[in-house]
Design a protein around this motif. Structure first.
Motif, PDB file in Angstrom:
ATOM      1  N   GLY A   1      96.642  40.524   7.655  1.00  0.00           N
ATOM      2  CA  GLY A   1      97.848  39.715   7.620  1.00  0.00           C
ATOM      3  C   GLY A   1      98.273  39.288   9.018  1.00  0.00           C
ATOM      4  N   ARG A   2      98.174  40.202   9.966  1.00  0.00           N
ATOM      5  CA  ARG A   2      98.527  39.870  11.349  1.00  0.00           C
ATOM      6  C   ARG A   2      97.590  38.809  11.918  1.00  0.00           C
ATOM      7  N   VAL A   3      96.293  38.967  11.677  1.00  0.00           N
ATOM      8  CA  VAL A   3      95.317  37.996  12.175  1.00  0.00           C
ATOM      9  C   VAL A   3      95.590  36.610  11.591  1.00  0.00           C
ATOM     10  N   ALA A   4      95.860  36.557  10.290  1.00  0.00           N
ATOM     11  CA  ALA A   4      96.125  35.278   9.642  1.00  0.00           C
ATOM     12  C   ALA A   4      97.378  34.619  10.206  1.00  0.00           C
ATOM     13  N   ALA A   5      98.423  35.412  10.411  1.00  0.00           N
ATOM     14  CA  ALA A   5      99.668  34.859  10.955  1.00  0.00           C
ATOM     15  C   ALA A   5      99.451  34.317  12.356  1.00  0.00           C
ATOM     16  N   ARG A   6      98.737  35.071  13.196  1.00  0.00           N
ATOM     17  CA  ARG A   6      98.476  34.594  14.554  1.00  0.00           C
ATOM     18  C   ARG A   6      97.656  33.309  14.538  1.00  0.00           C
ATOM     19  N   ALA A   7      96.675  33.247  13.639  1.00  0.00           N
ATOM     20  CA  ALA A   7      95.811  32.066  13.573  1.00  0.00           C
ATOM     21  C   ALA A   7      96.594  30.821  13.162  1.00  0.00           C
ATOM     22  N   VAL A   8      97.463  30.958  12.163  1.00  0.00           N
ATOM     23  CA  VAL A   8      98.214  29.788  11.717  1.00  0.00           C
ATOM     24  C   VAL A   8      99.257  29.396  12.765  1.00  0.00           C
ATOM     25  N   LEU A   9      99.832  30.366  13.472  1.00  0.00           N
ATOM     26  CA  LEU A   9     100.793  30.049  14.528  1.00  0.00           C
ATOM     27  C   LEU A   9     100.115  29.341  15.696  1.00  0.00           C
ATOM     28  N   GLU A  10      98.885  29.725  16.007  1.00  0.00           N
ATOM     29  CA  GLU A  10      98.156  29.043  17.071  1.00  0.00           C
ATOM     30  C   GLU A  10      97.924  27.579  16.714  1.00  0.00           C
ATOM     31  N   GLU A  11      97.620  27.308  15.434  1.00  0.00           N
ATOM     32  CA  GLU A  11      97.476  25.924  14.994  1.00  0.00           C
ATOM     33  C   GLU A  11      98.796  25.177  15.094  1.00  0.00           C
ATOM     34  N   VAL A  12      99.872  25.843  14.697  1.00  0.00           N
ATOM     35  CA  VAL A  12     101.197  25.217  14.792  1.00  0.00           C
ATOM     36  C   VAL A  12     101.500  24.848  16.243  1.00  0.00           C
TER      37      VAL A  12
END
Length: 350
Positions: A307-318
């Protein structure tokens, strides 16, 4: 417009205490990847001590973003979803983002309403999908938002995903059981009526079958059962496997595609008068805390970390980052008391 000056003063106070610049403090409060984790932790510690609370609304005015990420779950009462959701939430809070939860409510829920109205009406900067495969209509609706999207818990066409390599995980389980001398191995998997990613159980089953085939072991079709990815389903599948009234042989080992099903199979074995692991070995996948209490051998994964990895990945795209490929999440064999060496069984009654 009192919110923005107040927020600016808060950042200045944090900057004074930490000795950092206001811009570094601002980036740290948002958890941006350009700031070291130690700096982020220090800034957040000081912010907590000062009682500073970042304003999502004010940040949205300054950046044009909503500072919110939508998370879509099939249901909210399953172990994997709860753990992964906790990881996403922790990372979003660390970055000063809000979490907007969309619960599809399982097979009886109004999935069409959720995709066509709710998600498009609420403003978010990105989406995290937990164990979902989208149909063409749902994918088209979400693509209209142009939001970054990522899936946790199984591959989905055209989207990045965070999760274990299900084929490899199944092969590790087969290696363990065959290393103990087992050749009569059953599989309990099947689909989840709650609406999980359909690729996960099929990949685990295919990995199981292929790993046995590589050892010259054929899998009996009547030893591949549907456990509905639940404790009750595992118990039902185990009862069918261990029914000696049919006069058929029973497997010496059972590999389950989830720990919940494996715990159900263990219960069924004991109800049938079988010793675990003396008469039958049982193992699962997940690393469920109940499995640890019950001594269940498993392939452990970490849905909180996913969950943490996914959140960081989507925030990096944002934040304008490039959506690069993500490696498979780690998983490891945990040997406990439900697996052991194969033991010769008495022949079935005539």
């Amino acid at each position: 417009m009192t919110g923005l000056p107040g927020r600016s003063m808060g950042i200045q106070e944090i900057a004074t205490v930490t000795g950092l610049s206001k811009s570094t403090v601002s980036r740290a409060l948002r958890g941006m990847s350009t700031v070291a984790d130690t700096t982020i932790d220090e800034v957040r510690r000081v912010a907590d001590e000062l009682g500073y609370v970042p304003s999502s609304a004010a940040a949205g005015l300054a950046t044009g973003r909503q500072r919110a990420i939508g998370v879509v779950v099939p249901v909210i009462d399953r172990w994997f979803y709860v753990k992964a959701l906790g990881g996403v939430d922790a990372e979003l809070r660390r970055a000063g983002y809000d979490l907007v939860l969309y619960n599809l409510g399982g097979p009886g829920g109004d999935r069409d309403r959720a995709f066509r109205r709710s998600m498009l009406r609420h403003r978010v900067d990105g989406l995290v999908l937990l164990s979902l495969v989208l149909d063409e209509t749902e994918r088209a609706e979400l693509e209209l938002t142009r939001h970054p999207m990522i899936v946790i818990g199984g591959p989905a066409p055209g989207l990045r995903n965070v999760g274990v390599d299900d084929v490899v995980v199944a092969a590790v389980a087969v290696d363990h059981l065959c290393g103990l001398g087992h050749r009569d191995v059953a599989y309990v998997g099947g689909q989840d009526e709650a609406g999980m990613n359909v690729a996960v159980p099929w990949l685990r089953r295919d990995g199981f079958v292929d790993a046995l085939a590589a050892r010259g072991i054929a899998v009996r079709e009547d030893w591949i059962l549907d456990g509905r990815f639940s404790f009750a389903g595992g118990a039902d599948a185990g009862a069918a496997l261990f029914d000696r009234t049919r006069g058929a042989a029973i497997p010496t080992a059972v590999f389950c595609a989830s720990d919940e099903m494996a715990l159900g199979v263990v219960l069924a074995a004991r109800r049938a008068g079988l010793e675990v692991p003396g008469d039958v070995s049982v193992m699962g996948i997940d690393g469920h805390e109940y499995g640890e209490v019950a001594g269940l051998t498993t392939i452990a994964q970490d849905p909180v970390a996913q969950g943490r990895v996914a959140a960081r990945a989507v925030l990096e795209e944002v934040d304008g980052g490039v959506a690069g490929p993500l490696s498979a999440s780690p998983a490891h064999l945990v040997v406990r008391s439900t697996t052991g060496p194969v033991r010769l069984q008495d022949p079935p009654a005539a």
